[in-house]
Enzyme design. Structure first.
Site, short mmCIF file in Angstrom:
data_model
loop_
_atom_site.label_atom_id
_atom_site.label_comp_id
_atom_site.label_asym_id
_atom_site.label_seq_id
_atom_site.Cartn_x
_atom_site.Cartn_y
_atom_site.Cartn_z
N GLU A 100 0.81 -1.23 0.00
CA GLU A 100 0.00 0.00 0.00
C GLU A 100 0.84 1.28 0.00
O GLU A 100 0.52 2.20 -0.76
CB GLU A 100 -0.97 0.00 1.19
N CYS A 132 -2.97 -2.50 6.95
CA CYS A 132 -2.63 -2.36 8.37
C CYS A 132 -2.37 -0.89 8.68
O CYS A 132 -2.35 -0.06 7.77
CB CYS A 132 -1.39 -3.18 8.70
ZN ZN Z 1 0.47 -2.51 5.85
#
Ligand code: ZN
Ligand code: ZN
Length: 236
Positions: A100, A132
């Site tokens: 990400e 996350c």
């Molecule tokens: Zn992450």
């Protein structure tokens, strides 16, 4: 190139799609087979079926051996709903980077692509893990900052399993809170598990070498799946 213009990414057309070199400090190495090309775009960037099946494990079977493998498919759509670009990103096992931040970080790939195209209205992510927000990665925070910078973009995130949210992970509460915060941005942000019908969309758009998948059937399915996702049946 204009004086002062910065080249952040280098893209190379290969027989496995356009590969993107995002960080000048990343080099080929023996620990991470994907380095430095963790982002691949285009039709030829499809992932072999065996790899897709191992990582996503449809419907939701356990893939304990692949706990550290992140595979994230993305599709960028224009405001009118047409596909502008699709591709995938993987994590870096050598440097411990998640996928990400490579996409959503300041100066990340999507930052550059969004500026370059100027017509991106929707981003669809299908990942084997939820994002996350652990201190080293801050994936959700980076997604937040990206959304703040591009207020006209809507984001749909589908994941096949939650990442480090089970009790016992020291970061579980932090990750859960970040996901709740992100999903509170609905309807601008859709955050949910991949519905069963998404397999068809993923196979048609991001996977190659599917056993018994004839091109004529694939063309029909692609039309059907695009219809489904355009009408939000996949999302709803
Ligand atoms: Zn992450
Ligand atoms: Zn790597």
């Amino acid at each position: 190139m204009n004086p002062g213009e910065k080249t952040i990414f280098q893209e190379y057309l290969t027989n496995q799609g356009t590969v993107v070199k995002p960080y000048c400090c990343q080099r080929q190495n023996h620990i991470c087979a994907k380095c430095p090309y963790h982002i691949r775009t285009g039709e030829e960037a499809r992932v072999p079926y065996a790899e897709f099946d191992r990582v996503f494990g449809f419907p939701y079977r356990s893939t304990a051996a692949l706990r550290n493998k992140h595979l994230l498919f993305y599709e960028l759509r224009s405001f009118s709903g047409s596909t502008v670009q699709k591709g995938h990103a993987t994590n870096c096992t050598d440097r411990g980077y998640h996928a990400e931040p490579m996409l959503f970080g300041v100066g990340g790939y999507l930052d550059a692509v969004t500026d370059a195209y100027g017509n991106i209205g929707c981003i669809i992510l299908c990942s084997n893990y939820s994002p996350c927000n652990e201190a080293y990665h801050c994936c959700v925070s980076k997604i937040y900052n990206f959304l703040w910078k591009y207020p006209e973009i809507t984001l749909c995130i589908y994941f096949s399993r939650l990442y480090h949210t089970e009790d016992g992970f020291p970061t579980a509460a932090w990750n859960r809170e970040a996901l709740q915060s992100l999903s509170s941005l609905w309807p601008r942000v859709t955050l949910q598990r991949l519905p069963g019908g998404a397999q068809c969309y993923l196979l048609c758009n991001f996977v190659c070498g599917i056993p018994g998948f004839l091109p004529s059937i694939k063309r029909k399915l692609t039309k059907l799946c695009n219809f489904v996702i355009n009408n939000k049946y996949l999302i709803g």
